[in-house]
Design a protein around this motif. Structure first.
Motif, short mmCIF file in Angstrom:
data_model
loop_
_atom_site.label_atom_id
_atom_site.label_comp_id
_atom_site.label_asym_id
_atom_site.label_seq_id
_atom_site.Cartn_x
_atom_site.Cartn_y
_atom_site.Cartn_z
N ALA A 23 -2.16 101.13 33.92
CA ALA A 23 -3.86 99.89 33.52
C ALA A 23 -3.01 98.77 33.16
CB ALA A 23 -3.16 101.35 32.10
N VAL A 24 -4.27 98.07 33.01
CA VAL A 24 -4.02 96.56 32.16
C VAL A 24 -3.79 96.30 31.22
CG1 VAL A 24 -5.30 94.24 32.00
CG2 VAL A 24 -6.20 96.02 33.95
N GLY A 25 -2.87 95.40 30.76
CA GLY A 25 -2.36 95.31 28.92
C GLY A 25 -1.03 96.09 29.48
N THR A 26 -0.04 96.44 30.11
CA THR A 26 0.65 97.54 30.27
C THR A 26 1.80 96.82 31.06
OG1 THR A 26 -0.03 99.33 31.42
CG2 THR A 26 0.05 99.48 29.62
N THR A 27 2.90 97.40 31.97
CA THR A 27 3.77 97.11 32.28
C THR A 27 3.50 96.74 33.74
OG1 THR A 27 4.54 98.95 32.26
CG2 THR A 27 6.11 96.79 30.57
N ARG A 28 2.13 97.87 33.87
CA ARG A 28 1.56 98.52 35.12
C ARG A 28 2.25 98.87 35.85
NH1 ARG A 28 -3.49 94.43 35.71
NH2 ARG A 28 -4.15 96.31 37.61
N VAL A 29 2.89 99.78 35.01
CA VAL A 29 3.80 101.05 36.06
C VAL A 29 3.03 101.80 36.97
CG1 VAL A 29 5.80 102.72 36.52
CG2 VAL A 29 5.51 100.64 34.24
N PRO A 30 2.71 102.42 38.21
CA PRO A 30 1.96 103.57 38.64
C PRO A 30 2.35 104.51 38.07
CG PRO A 30 3.47 101.69 40.61
CD PRO A 30 3.65 102.27 39.37
N VAL A 31 0.97 105.24 38.28
CA VAL A 31 1.37 106.46 37.38
C VAL A 31 2.30 107.66 38.80
CG1 VAL A 31 -0.19 108.79 37.21
CG2 VAL A 31 -0.90 106.60 36.52
N ALA A 32 2.15 106.89 39.95
CA ALA A 32 3.13 107.78 40.26
C ALA A 32 4.47 107.99 40.23
CB ALA A 32 2.42 107.71 42.39
N LEU A 33 4.73 106.34 40.31
CA LEU A 33 6.25 107.04 39.43
C LEU A 33 6.50 107.38 38.55
CD1 LEU A 33 8.63 105.47 40.21
CD2 LEU A 33 8.09 103.38 38.66
N MET A 34 5.67 107.29 37.60
CA MET A 34 6.00 108.24 36.22
C MET A 34 5.75 109.57 36.84
SD MET A 34 3.42 105.21 33.65
CE MET A 34 2.18 105.02 33.73
N LEU A 35 5.07 110.23 37.05
CA LEU A 35 4.60 111.72 37.44
C LEU A 35 5.58 111.74 38.24
CD1 LEU A 35 0.97 112.04 38.70
CD2 LEU A 35 2.22 112.98 36.77
N TRP A 36 6.85 111.33 38.67
CA TRP A 36 7.83 111.53 39.69
C TRP A 36 9.17 111.42 38.28
CZ3 TRP A 36 9.92 114.50 43.81
CH2 TRP A 36 11.38 113.70 44.24
N ASN A 37 8.99 110.39 37.91
CA ASN A 37 9.90 110.60 36.94
C ASN A 37 10.06 111.55 35.98
OD1 ASN A 37 10.81 108.17 37.54
ND2 ASN A 37 9.96 107.21 36.47
N ASP A 62 11.41 102.10 35.91
CA ASP A 62 11.66 102.17 37.11
C ASP A 62 11.99 104.22 36.44
OD1 ASP A 62 11.85 100.08 38.55
OD2 ASP A 62 14.40 99.65 38.21
N VAL A 63 12.38 104.33 35.43
CA VAL A 63 12.76 105.82 34.40
C VAL A 63 11.79 105.72 33.96
CG1 VAL A 63 14.57 105.99 34.96
CG2 VAL A 63 14.12 104.95 33.10
N GLU A 64 10.65 105.28 33.35
CA GLU A 64 9.31 105.60 32.59
C GLU A 64 9.33 106.68 32.79
OE1 GLU A 64 5.80 103.14 31.44
OE2 GLU A 64 7.03 102.17 30.30
N THR A 65 8.20 107.97 31.82
CA THR A 65 7.97 108.83 32.15
C THR A 65 6.12 108.70 31.89
OG1 THR A 65 8.66 109.41 29.76
CG2 THR A 65 9.84 110.33 31.42
#
Length: 287
Positions: A72-86, A233-236
């Motif tokens: 999302a715009v305005g955040t650290t722009r972490v892809p949801v794919a990575l957050m779902l994996w974490n 890198d480890v954001e849920t």
């Protein structure tokens, strides 16, 4: 034409009332999810104006593509794919770890005779009286001193012990007939073989039911990941959603709602796939 007996009319009225209550309950729980699902297909500006979408919009699946690959715009722009994996790794290892530790600790308390056996059990049980908030800062101090901040180990290890699961397995093990234990001794089976060949097969439905509950518990964790993770890198996924809506302005509501829908899918999949074992584990009393 003969009228229906009064008992049949009362039963039909009771059935009608039951179905009305069930339908209202479904609507109460499903309507917010439906609004989020429809909102993910609309433009974010429309949602920001307070419009409540009840029908699909013209944006389609574009918000899901942006959420999955960009964030999302305005955040650290972490892809949801990575957050779902974490979140998946965290929830899966928490559930498996809790079951493994609870199984072995309950097995030791029930089937072994050693000094302080019940003292050990009550020491585990008393931890249920302490809310998470009381223990969270000492736990964070230990994790920080061990250098496990911003690691999977820091996310998972402090949460893999479960007094509740230990209590449930202990109560189940107490129902295993003593004849099983005596027969295992006569056959020359040691503690590990008895555990593997007798206790584990009897505990399968209980383990399945607990796995569903504990997976959802791990997936929905918020307070502990908020404290122990500062790296993207480890954001849920739960922390990611909170960060997406935490800004004062420039919230991309379509991406937020798409992320929310994606966050619902893994727990739903676990519940659906293990529904039969989950219900059987909660209701089956045969040993």
């Amino acid at each position: 034409m003969q009228a229906a007996p009064p008992a049949d009319r009362r039963r039909r009225r009771a059935d009608l009332l039951t179905h009305i209550v069930l339908i209202l309950g479904v609507l109460l729980f499903a309507l917010p999810v439906w609004i989020v699902l429809m909102g993910s297909t609309h433009d974010g500006a429309a949602i920001g104006r307070g419009e409540v979408p009840l029908l699909p919009g013209a944006q389609g699946l574009d918000a899901y593509r942006r959420a999955w690959t960009e964030g999302a715009v305005g955040t650290t722009r972490v892809p949801v794919a990575l957050m779902l994996w974490n979140s998946f790794v965290m929830a899966m290892l928490i559930a498996l770890g809790k079951i493994a530790i609870s199984l072995t600790s309950a097995y030791a308390v029930v089937f072994f005779r050693f000094p302080g056996r019940m003292l050990a059990f009550w020491a585990i049980f008393i931890t249920l009286m302490l809310p998470v908030e009381v223990r969270i800062f000492p736990t964070f101090k230990v994790v920080s001193d061990l250098g496990m901040v911003n690691t999977y180990a820091g996310l998972i290890i402090p949460l893999i012990a479960s007094a509740t699961a230990t209590l449930l397995f202990r109560q189940f093990f107490l129902t295993i007939p003593d004849e099983f234990v005596e027969a295992a001794k006569m056959d020359g089976a040691g503690p590990l073989r008895f555990f593997r060949d007798i206790v584990l097969p009897l505990s399968r439905t209980n383990m399945a039911a607990l796995f569903v509950i504990l997976f959802v518990y791990g997936w929905n964790q918020y307070l502990w990941p908020l404290l122990v993770t500062t790296s993207a890198d480890v954001e849920t996924i739960v922390i990611g959603i909170v960060k997406m809506i935490g800004t004062e302005s420039n919230i991309d509501w379509s991406v937020v709602m798409a992320t929310t829908v994606l966050a619902l899918l893994p727990p739903i999949a676990v519940v659906v796939l293990m529904q039969r074992w989950f219900v059987q584990g909660l209701t089956d009393t045969e040993k």
